[in-house]
Design an enzyme around this catalytic site. Sequence first.
Site, PDB file in Angstrom:
ATOM      1  N   LEU A   1     -71.049 -22.462  32.869  1.00  0.00           N
ATOM      2  CA  LEU A   1     -70.038 -22.795  33.878  1.00  0.00           C
ATOM      3  C   LEU A   1     -68.712 -23.230  33.260  1.00  0.00           C
ATOM      4  CD1 LEU A   1     -72.299 -24.762  36.388  1.00  0.00           C
ATOM      5  CD2 LEU A   1     -71.801 -22.312  36.308  1.00  0.00           C
TER       6      LEU A   1
ATOM      7  N   GLY B   1     -63.494 -22.167  36.556  1.00  0.00           N
ATOM      8  CA  GLY B   1     -63.513 -21.150  37.617  1.00  0.00           C
ATOM      9  C   GLY B   1     -64.673 -21.413  38.571  1.00  0.00           C
ATOM     10  N   HIS B   2     -65.869 -21.634  37.998  1.00  0.00           N
ATOM     11  CA  HIS B   2     -67.037 -21.943  38.842  1.00  0.00           C
ATOM     12  C   HIS B   2     -66.806 -23.255  39.600  1.00  0.00           C
ATOM     13  CE1 HIS B   2     -69.043 -19.566  35.531  1.00  0.00           C
ATOM     14  NE2 HIS B   2     -69.485 -18.922  36.590  1.00  0.00           N
TER      15      HIS B   2
ATOM     16  N   GLN C   1     -79.035  -6.923  36.489  1.00  0.00           N
ATOM     17  CA  GLN C   1     -77.639  -6.464  36.552  1.00  0.00           C
ATOM     18  C   GLN C   1     -77.047  -6.150  35.175  1.00  0.00           C
ATOM     19  OE1 GLN C   1     -76.383 -10.366  38.369  1.00  0.00           O
ATOM     20  NE2 GLN C   1     -74.501  -9.991  37.225  1.00  0.00           N
TER      21      GLN C   1
ATOM     22  N   GLY D   1     -65.789 -15.512  43.086  1.00  0.00           N
ATOM     23  CA  GLY D   1     -64.453 -15.469  42.489  1.00  0.00           C
ATOM     24  C   GLY D   1     -63.856 -14.069  42.547  1.00  0.00           C
TER      25      GLY D   1
ATOM     26  N   ASP E   1     -64.108 -11.130  39.631  1.00  0.00           N
ATOM     27  CA  ASP E   1     -65.036  -9.995  39.762  1.00  0.00           C
ATOM     28  C   ASP E   1     -64.688  -9.267  41.056  1.00  0.00           C
ATOM     29  OD1 ASP E   1     -66.924 -10.363  37.451  1.00  0.00           O
ATOM     30  OD2 ASP E   1     -67.046 -12.342  38.364  1.00  0.00           O
TER      31      ASP E   1
ATOM     32  N   GLN F   1     -67.092  -6.682  42.429  1.00  0.00           N
ATOM     33  CA  GLN F   1     -68.328  -7.348  42.874  1.00  0.00           C
ATOM     34  C   GLN F   1     -68.158  -7.929  44.282  1.00  0.00           C
ATOM     35  OE1 GLN F   1     -71.052  -9.931  40.446  1.00  0.00           O
ATOM     36  NE2 GLN F   1     -69.863 -11.586  41.346  1.00  0.00           N
TER      37      GLN F   1
ATOM     38  N   LEU G   1     -60.438 -17.266  33.236  1.00  0.00           N
ATOM     39  CA  LEU G   1     -61.641 -17.964  32.773  1.00  0.00           C
ATOM     40  C   LEU G   1     -62.859 -17.075  32.982  1.00  0.00           C
ATOM     41  CD1 LEU G   1     -61.226 -21.685  33.834  1.00  0.00           C
ATOM     42  CD2 LEU G   1     -60.432 -20.511  31.801  1.00  0.00           C
TER      43      LEU G   1
ATOM     44  N   SER H   1     -67.234 -16.814  31.530  1.00  0.00           N
ATOM     45  CA  SER H   1     -68.300 -17.349  30.666  1.00  0.00           C
ATOM     46  C   SER H   1     -68.283 -16.645  29.314  1.00  0.00           C
ATOM     47  CB  SER H   1     -69.652 -17.151  31.330  1.00  0.00           C
ATOM     48  OG  SER H   1     -69.634 -17.747  32.597  1.00  0.00           O
TER      49      SER H   1
HETATM   50  O1  PAF Z   1     -70.775 -13.232  39.214  1.00  0.00           O
HETATM   51  C1  PAF Z   1     -71.854 -13.602  38.717  1.00  0.00           C
HETATM   52  O2  PAF Z   1     -71.918 -14.566  37.980  1.00  0.00           O
HETATM   53  C2  PAF Z   1     -73.112 -12.835  39.041  1.00  0.00           C
HETATM   54  O3  PAF Z   1     -72.862 -11.478  39.136  1.00  0.00           O
HETATM   55  C3  PAF Z   1     -73.833 -13.347  40.304  1.00  0.00           C
HETATM   56  C4  PAF Z   1     -72.986 -13.151  41.543  1.00  0.00           C
HETATM   57  C5  PAF Z   1     -74.164 -14.818  40.128  1.00  0.00           C
HETATM   58  C6  PAF Z   1     -75.132 -12.581  40.498  1.00  0.00           C
HETATM   59  O4  PAF Z   1     -75.991 -12.726  39.413  1.00  0.00           O
END
Ligand code: PAF
Length: 283
Positions: free
Chosen positions: A33, A36-37, A61, A148, A151, A154, A185, A187
């Site tokens: 984390l 951003g998180h 994924q 966020g 992504d 996503q 930011l 990970s």
């Molecule tokens: O964005 C992420 O960190 C991941 O893709 C998520 C949404 C937690 C799914 O594993």
Amino acid sequence: MKLIKTIKELHKEILPLRAANKTVGFVPTMGALHEGHLSLVKQCLADNDVCVVSIFVNPTQFNDKEDLKKYPRNVEKDCRLLNTISENLIVFNPSESEVYPEPDTRIFNFGQLDKVMEGKFRPGHFNGVAQVVSRLFDIVKPDRAYFGEKDFQQLAIIRHMVRQLKLDVQIVPMPIIREQSGLALSSRNARLTDVQRASAVNISKILFKSRNEMYKHLTIAETIKKVTDQINAVQNLEVEYFEIVDGTTLQPLNDWSESEYVVGCIAVFCGEVRLIDNIVYNS
Ligand code: PAF
């Protein structure tokens, strides 16, 4: 903060709150984390009675198994960081067998949304994201879930999935958080050496420059070429793709006037570390 490992324990915490008409917000994460998180968690705490943060590195994924192996994991450190913003959080850190008691064989159809950019370069990635997010939604049953905008694709995929599965959850998008240098930011930044980090800050600098200086004078094709060439000229950086797309359909644009929501999305290798970023040209 409560650290919970099983669905049974989680339901024991959440179900009575639900029964008392409390709203449940959810921030799914893969850990490692950063600020951003934390911005998602802060918004989640502000909007809801309860905030659940999941920490689960989802294997389905990762199309690159090396990337999965190297993904930073440190739940204790993550919990310490979460505790700095609130002691009132539920952290759900399940095992793989808890999330997937059986292999998830579902195949999602995202139309054209996953045929471009990340979807093109990371085959199966978004199917895995949809598997885990739908599974986590089913477990947590949140009223709101926070994602966020870094992504960007996503977010579009998750919104599509929510509509497709007719899920009763509000998706809340949150702006990209950047270092002072402009670096988005991520990970993955933790894997950058100091030298690589110094190179990586050029990604956002060049993107911002393209918005501020170039975009009015250049065509989309010229902008793509110029941004790509400039980033590739920086030591350690190699552009995987840079596309300028409609922010809703994610389909590439030929002309700035084709959309009122124009977004540039980029993936760049900085050494072995793959970084993504995006910039809104107009909206
Ligand atoms: O964005 C992420 O960190 C991941 O893709 C998520 C949404 C937690 C799914 O594993």
